[in-house]
Write an enzyme that holds these catalytic residues in place. Structure first.
Site, mmCIF file in Angstrom:
data_model
loop_
_atom_site.group_PDB
_atom_site.id
_atom_site.type_symbol
_atom_site.label_atom_id
_atom_site.label_comp_id
_atom_site.label_asym_id
_atom_site.label_seq_id
_atom_site.Cartn_x
_atom_site.Cartn_y
_atom_site.Cartn_z
ATOM 1 C CG ASP A 89 9.898 8.735 14.344
ATOM 2 O OD1 ASP A 89 10.552 9.560 15.029
ATOM 3 O OD2 ASP A 89 9.251 7.805 14.861
ATOM 4 N N GLY A 142 0.821 -1.201 0.000
ATOM 5 C CA GLY A 142 0.000 0.000 0.000
ATOM 6 C C GLY A 142 0.854 1.250 0.000
ATOM 7 C CD GLU A 190 0.773 2.389 3.457
ATOM 8 O OE1 GLU A 190 1.044 3.607 3.348
ATOM 9 O OE2 GLU A 190 1.605 1.499 3.243
ATOM 10 C CB THR A 210 9.522 6.630 18.183
ATOM 11 O OG1 THR A 210 10.008 7.758 17.443
ATOM 12 C CG2 THR A 210 7.996 6.653 18.204
ATOM 13 C CB VAL A 264 7.775 10.765 16.877
ATOM 14 C CG1 VAL A 264 7.057 10.421 18.167
ATOM 15 C CG2 VAL A 264 6.763 10.955 15.747
#
Length: 320
Positions: A249, A190, A230, A254, A251
């Site tokens: 990322d 995807g 996704e 994390t 963030v």
């Protein structure tokens, strides 16, 4: 956990220079098929086609970081987000023309994963228990559109989203999440469009073999987590390894990952990046099998919440 100190110039680099490198990926796989998401590749193409896109995305990132720094998380118009979903089915075979039951099963998975009511949420290791999050966003099936086609695969150039290419144009993309379910090809499960892209192609494409819980869904990607991953991109989340060796990322809570993880990694899996943190392989934004991903973090929640806030890129979804 890593500290997030990024200038806008670095953010610009993140949107234009990161590439997925399968040679840097970490694999403990139970299947010959490895998760492949084309979101970053599609972003690179869109950036090359639209000179203004990088600027739009940098402004979205600037807004996101200011929103997070202020801790102003109560600016949603109606206090909660429920997203109408339009599912566009493009099929040549009976297997591709997935059932309404299979479609509803995918909506159910999204609702569980984004409200932390998934049954495997209790498997989050103690190390990450302080950052695991209930995103608090729900989804409702709004419409199913089906179209027969002679195409055997659609690729990643957004053909499935264009009537001129035999696809289905998005329905009300500023207020509804459009999912295209079709055979993508090339081993791609995807891909999504990040906030800031054209409304004419906005939404998520998922191969019918990895959509929902039943029918054509194939193991080890038969638990609906491709959509959870996704849709995370559609809500402005990056891959957890930042699409680079020891990348960011964007963030703060994390861990820094060496690269993508595949299969079902043994816990704990230590990164070789600075500080050798334990990697959060069970995060939805990694590349592990469906049964090995089952959490978002509070930092990821903040990023997603920001795009629905007043002034956010998807604020139109927050209107009553």
């Amino acid at each position: 956990m890593k500290k997030l100190l990024l200038s806008l110039s670095i953010v610009a680099m993140l949107f234009s220079c990161q590439n997925e490198d399968s040679k840097q990926a970490n694999s403990t796989t139970t299947s010959n098929l490895k998760r492949a998401c084309a979101t970053q590749e599609v972003l690179e193409r869109q950036l090359s086609e639209d000179p203004e896109l990088a600027n739009k995305m940098n402004k979205i990132e600037e807004f996101t970081q200011k929103y997070i720094q202020k801790g102003d998380f109560n600016r949603l118009v109606n206090g909660k987000i429920q997203i109408p979903v339009v599912v566009n089915i493009l099929y040549k075979t009976a297997a591709e023309n997935i059932s309404q039951a299979q479609i509803q099963s995918q909506i159910d998975v999204l609702n569980k994963d984004y409200t932390a009511t998934n049954s495997d949420f209790n498997q989050v290791p103690a190390l990450f228990s302080g950052v695991k999050a209930n995103i608090g966003i729900t989804f409702v099936l709004d419409q199913i559109i089906r179209k027969s086609t002679t195409k055997t695969s659609w690729g990643t150039a957004d053909a499935m989203k264009k009537t001129s290419k035999g696809g289905i144009a998005p329905t009300s993309p500023t207020t509804k999440l459009n999912l295209w379910v079709c055979t993508i090809g090339g081993g791609i499960l995807g891909y999504a469009q990040f906030p800031g892209g054209s409304s004419a192609t906005d939404g998520v494409a998922i191969d019918s073999k990895y959509f929902g819980l039943s029918g054509s869904a194939n193991s080890p990607y038969n638990l609906g987590r491709t959509a959870s991953h996704e849709v995370g991109h559609w809500m402005n989340l990056r891959h957890i390894w930042g699409d680079a060796t020891c990348g960011s990322d964007l963030v703060s809570d994390t861990p820094t990952h060496d690269g993508a993880n595949f299969g079902v990694p043994a816990y704990p899996k230590y990164s070789t990046c600075s500080g050798t943190p334990v990697e959060m392989t069970m995060n939805y934004m990694d590349y592990t099998d469906d049964n090995a991903m089952y959490m978002f973090t509070n930092g990821q929640k903040d990023r997603m919440t920001a795009i629905f806030a007043i002034g956010g890129a998807r604020n139109s979804f927050a209107q009553p």
